[in-house]
Design an enzyme around this catalytic site. Structure first.
Site, PDB file in Angstrom:
ATOM      1  N   SER A 133       0.824  -1.208   0.000  1.00  0.00           N
ATOM      2  CA  SER A 133       0.000   0.000   0.000  1.00  0.00           C
ATOM      3  C   SER A 133       0.857   1.257   0.000  1.00  0.00           C
ATOM      4  O   SER A 133       0.354   2.339  -0.264  1.00  0.00           O
ATOM      5  CB  SER A 133      -0.865   0.057   1.266  1.00  0.00           C
ATOM      6  OG  SER A 133      -1.635  -1.095   1.400  1.00  0.00           O
ATOM      7  N   HIS A 188      -1.384  -3.062  -7.139  1.00  0.00           N
ATOM      8  CA  HIS A 188      -2.066  -2.715  -5.893  1.00  0.00           C
ATOM      9  C   HIS A 188      -3.581  -2.877  -6.009  1.00  0.00           C
ATOM     10  O   HIS A 188      -4.274  -2.040  -6.589  1.00  0.00           O
ATOM     11  CB  HIS A 188      -1.707  -1.268  -5.512  1.00  0.00           C
ATOM     12  CG  HIS A 188      -2.263  -0.835  -4.199  1.00  0.00           C
ATOM     13  ND1 HIS A 188      -2.764   0.422  -3.967  1.00  0.00           N
ATOM     14  CD2 HIS A 188      -2.413  -1.500  -3.023  1.00  0.00           C
ATOM     15  CE1 HIS A 188      -3.187   0.513  -2.718  1.00  0.00           C
ATOM     16  NE2 HIS A 188      -2.992  -0.632  -2.128  1.00  0.00           N
ATOM     17  N   GLU A 194      -4.306  -0.335  -8.969  1.00  0.00           N
ATOM     18  CA  GLU A 194      -3.272   0.642  -9.302  1.00  0.00           C
ATOM     19  C   GLU A 194      -2.047  -0.110  -9.794  1.00  0.00           C
ATOM     20  O   GLU A 194      -1.592  -1.042  -9.120  1.00  0.00           O
ATOM     21  CB  GLU A 194      -2.867   1.444  -8.057  1.00  0.00           C
ATOM     22  CG  GLU A 194      -3.783   2.600  -7.738  1.00  0.00           C
ATOM     23  CD  GLU A 194      -3.301   3.373  -6.521  1.00  0.00           C
ATOM     24  OE1 GLU A 194      -2.890   4.525  -6.672  1.00  0.00           O
ATOM     25  OE2 GLU A 194      -3.337   2.820  -5.410  1.00  0.00           O
ATOM     26  N   ASN A 224      -4.398   6.096  -1.876  1.00  0.00           N
ATOM     27  CA  ASN A 224      -4.121   6.372  -0.461  1.00  0.00           C
ATOM     28  C   ASN A 224      -3.531   7.757  -0.235  1.00  0.00           C
ATOM     29  O   ASN A 224      -3.667   8.319   0.854  1.00  0.00           O
ATOM     30  CB  ASN A 224      -3.221   5.291   0.130  1.00  0.00           C
ATOM     31  CG  ASN A 224      -4.005   4.016   0.381  1.00  0.00           C
ATOM     32  OD1 ASN A 224      -5.166   4.061   0.772  1.00  0.00           O
ATOM     33  ND2 ASN A 224      -3.396   2.873   0.135  1.00  0.00           N
TER      34      ASN A 224
HETATM   35  N1  LIG Z   1      -5.804  -4.616   4.034  1.00  0.00           N
HETATM   36  C1  LIG Z   1      -5.988  -3.747   3.051  1.00  0.00           C
HETATM   37  O1  LIG Z   1      -6.993  -3.009   3.024  1.00  0.00           O
HETATM   38  C2  LIG Z   1      -4.966  -3.658   1.932  1.00  0.00           C
HETATM   39  C3  LIG Z   1      -5.344  -3.052   0.731  1.00  0.00           C
HETATM   40  C4  LIG Z   1      -4.411  -2.992  -0.323  1.00  0.00           C
HETATM   41  C5  LIG Z   1      -3.142  -3.521  -0.137  1.00  0.00           C
HETATM   42  N2  LIG Z   1      -2.791  -4.096   1.061  1.00  0.00           N
HETATM   43  C6  LIG Z   1      -1.444  -4.670   1.189  1.00  0.00           C
HETATM   44  O2  LIG Z   1      -1.503  -6.069   0.998  1.00  0.00           O
HETATM   45  C7  LIG Z   1      -0.486  -6.704   1.776  1.00  0.00           C
HETATM   46  C8  LIG Z   1      -1.120  -7.768   2.661  1.00  0.00           C
HETATM   47  O3  LIG Z   1      -2.075  -7.169   3.487  1.00  0.00           O
HETATM   48  P1  LIG Z   1      -3.233  -8.027   4.204  1.00  0.00           P
HETATM   49  O4  LIG Z   1      -4.218  -7.028   4.678  1.00  0.00           O
HETATM   50  O5  LIG Z   1      -3.632  -9.150   3.323  1.00  0.00           O
HETATM   51  O6  LIG Z   1      -2.410  -8.616   5.453  1.00  0.00           O
HETATM   52  P2  LIG Z   1      -2.741  -9.922   6.329  1.00  0.00           P
HETATM   53  O7  LIG Z   1      -2.122  -9.660   7.652  1.00  0.00           O
HETATM   54  O8  LIG Z   1      -4.195 -10.265   6.252  1.00  0.00           O
HETATM   55  O9  LIG Z   1      -1.945 -11.103   5.561  1.00  0.00           O
HETATM   56  C9  LIG Z   1      -0.544 -11.167   5.467  1.00  0.00           C
HETATM   57  C10 LIG Z   1      -0.153 -12.636   5.271  1.00  0.00           C
HETATM   58  O10 LIG Z   1       1.253 -12.666   4.939  1.00  0.00           O
HETATM   59  C11 LIG Z   1       1.785 -13.840   5.539  1.00  0.00           C
HETATM   60  N3  LIG Z   1       3.244 -13.718   5.603  1.00  0.00           N
HETATM   61  C12 LIG Z   1       4.001 -13.027   6.474  1.00  0.00           C
HETATM   62  N4  LIG Z   1       5.301 -13.207   6.209  1.00  0.00           N
HETATM   63  C13 LIG Z   1       5.377 -14.023   5.126  1.00  0.00           C
HETATM   64  C14 LIG Z   1       6.444 -14.582   4.385  1.00  0.00           C
HETATM   65  N5  LIG Z   1       7.699 -14.333   4.703  1.00  0.00           N
HETATM   66  N6  LIG Z   1       6.149 -15.396   3.351  1.00  0.00           N
HETATM   67  C15 LIG Z   1       4.860 -15.681   3.020  1.00  0.00           C
HETATM   68  N7  LIG Z   1       3.806 -15.178   3.694  1.00  0.00           N
HETATM   69  C16 LIG Z   1       4.059 -14.359   4.740  1.00  0.00           C
HETATM   70  C17 LIG Z   1       1.103 -13.907   6.891  1.00  0.00           C
HETATM   71  O11 LIG Z   1       1.210 -15.215   7.441  1.00  0.00           O
HETATM   72  C18 LIG Z   1      -0.341 -13.516   6.517  1.00  0.00           C
HETATM   73  O12 LIG Z   1      -1.109 -14.651   6.197  1.00  0.00           O
HETATM   74  C19 LIG Z   1       0.240  -5.580   2.518  1.00  0.00           C
HETATM   75  O13 LIG Z   1       1.360  -5.203   1.778  1.00  0.00           O
HETATM   76  C20 LIG Z   1      -0.804  -4.479   2.545  1.00  0.00           C
HETATM   77  O14 LIG Z   1      -0.247  -3.184   2.637  1.00  0.00           O
HETATM   78  C21 LIG Z   1      -3.699  -4.204   2.088  1.00  0.00           C
END
Ligand SMILES: NC(=O)c1ccc[n+]([C@@H]2O[C@H](COP(=O)([O-])OP(=O)(O)OC[C@H]3O[C@@H](n4cnc5c(N)ncnc54)[C@H](O)[C@@H]3O)[C@@H](O)[C@H]2O)c1
Length: 291
Positions: free
Chosen positions: A119, A140, A152, A190
């Site tokens: 993000s 994204h 994005e 964002n």
């Molecule tokens: N939540 C949102 O609204 C949103 C929106 C757009 C983008 N994002 C981005 O997406 C990404 C994930 O966010 P999320 O909300 O899904 O987080 P989340 O916490 O739901 O999931 C993250 C996952 O990554 C796994 N993980 C951690 N370290 C790892 C590794 N070394 N290898 C493989 N897997 C690993 C964790 O076990 C977990 O299952 C982030 O970069 C976040 O900024 C989030």
């Protein structure tokens, strides 16, 4: 480039959504996580979400079963190397993302495109640690992935045109719309959304309005489907604060300073819906404003 097989790293709320839409669009998906529980939960979430779509007649039962059969999972990061396009959607921490790309590198096919769903973290900086900055970009998605129309696409300083057009073709095949963004802190959505949310928190902090009047004003007065404080709770207040800090640090302008009240909620562990308390308290039947 013809992309057929997609590797998704991180099976959290974004990773399972990305696997869902890719499989429905006909791509083979290999989903990786460090936790078997996360992989199992992701598969059951995808099944549940697709079943809801099938129940509403948006997809057929056959389509759903075929899509589910296209998703496989692995705990071994090296397996992801043998895909055409990697989308990294692990935890939003730069050290974690860098370690993933470094560990993956020896296993990559020469043509594999690397992307991150980050993000806010610099695409150029992540790319610079790999052997292929020209084949690296930001991909994204918005949350929830199966519902939100926008993706994005963020070019790092070195991203080449073929990489961009290959990723754009994937977005088109998903039936989603791509917005092209340059690699500056928090990109487009964002960069605009978070300062608005932060300003809503200032409006609360200064006593201009309360939680209810602020959300109601933006819903009825600006035609927003959700109020800014309700939306902040949905995104996660820790994520909102992290993005404001990236904007503040990266653009060095005081207009991006995070509101002290936002910091206080995060310090309290009141992170929004995921912890059942934020600007609203979700522990009862109906959300109740906390201020
Ligand atoms: N939540 C949102 O609204 C949103 C929106 C757009 C983008 N994002 C981005 O997406 C990404 C994930 O966010 P999320 O909300 O899904 O987080 P989340 O916490 O739901 O999931 C993250 C996952 O990554 C796994 N993980 C951690 N370290 C790892 C590794 N070394 N290898 C493989 N897997 C690993 C964790 O076990 C977990 O299952 C982030 O970069 C976040 O900024 C989030």
């Amino acid at each position: 480039m013809d992309i057929q097989k997609i590797g998704v790293i991180g099976a959290g709320q974004m990773g399972n959504g990305i696997a869902h839409v890719m499989a429905l669009a006909g791509y083979d998906v290999l989903l990786n996580d460090i936790s078997q529980q996360a992989l199992d939960d992701a598969l059951s979430t995808v099944r549940g979400n697709m079943a809801r779509q099938a129940g509403r007649g948006k997809i057929g039962e056959d389509e759903m079963e075929a899509a589910l059969a296209r998703i496989s999972t692995t705990l071994t990061l090296a397996d992801i190397g043998k895909t055409d396009l990697v989308i990294e959607a692990a935890t939003e921490r730069e050290t974690i993302k860098q370690a993933i790309f470094e560990d993956l590198q020896p296993h990559l096919l020469p043509h594999t495109i690397l992307t991150s769903n980050t993000s806010s973290i610099s695409i150029t900086r992540l790319a610079s640690r790999t052997d292929r900055p020209e084949r690296f970009m930001g991909f994204h998605f918005m949350n929830p992935v199966p519902v939100m129309q926008l993706v994005e696409l963020i070019r790092g300083i070195a991203t080449d045109e073929e990489t961009f057009s290959s990723c754009k073709a994937v977005v088109d095949k998903l039936g989603k719309t791509a917005a092209s963004a340059e690699d500056f802190p928090a990109f487009i959505v964002n960069r605009i959304l978070m300062p608005m949310i932060n300003e809503a928190v200032y409006t609360l902090y200064e006593g201009v309005g309360n939680v209810q009047s602020i959300d109601q004003s933006m819903k009825l007065g600006a035609n927003h489907p959700m109020g800014p404080l309700e939306l902040a709770d949905f995104i996660g207040l820790d994520t909102c604060l992290a993005i404001m800090n990236v904007l503040h640090d990266g653009l060095a302008d005081t207009k991006y300073r995070p509101c002290p009240l936002l910091t206080k909620y995060v310090e309290a562990g009141w992170l929004g819906r995921k912890t059942q308390r934020g600007f609203y308290d979700y522990r009862g039947e109906m959300p109740v404003p906390t201020r």
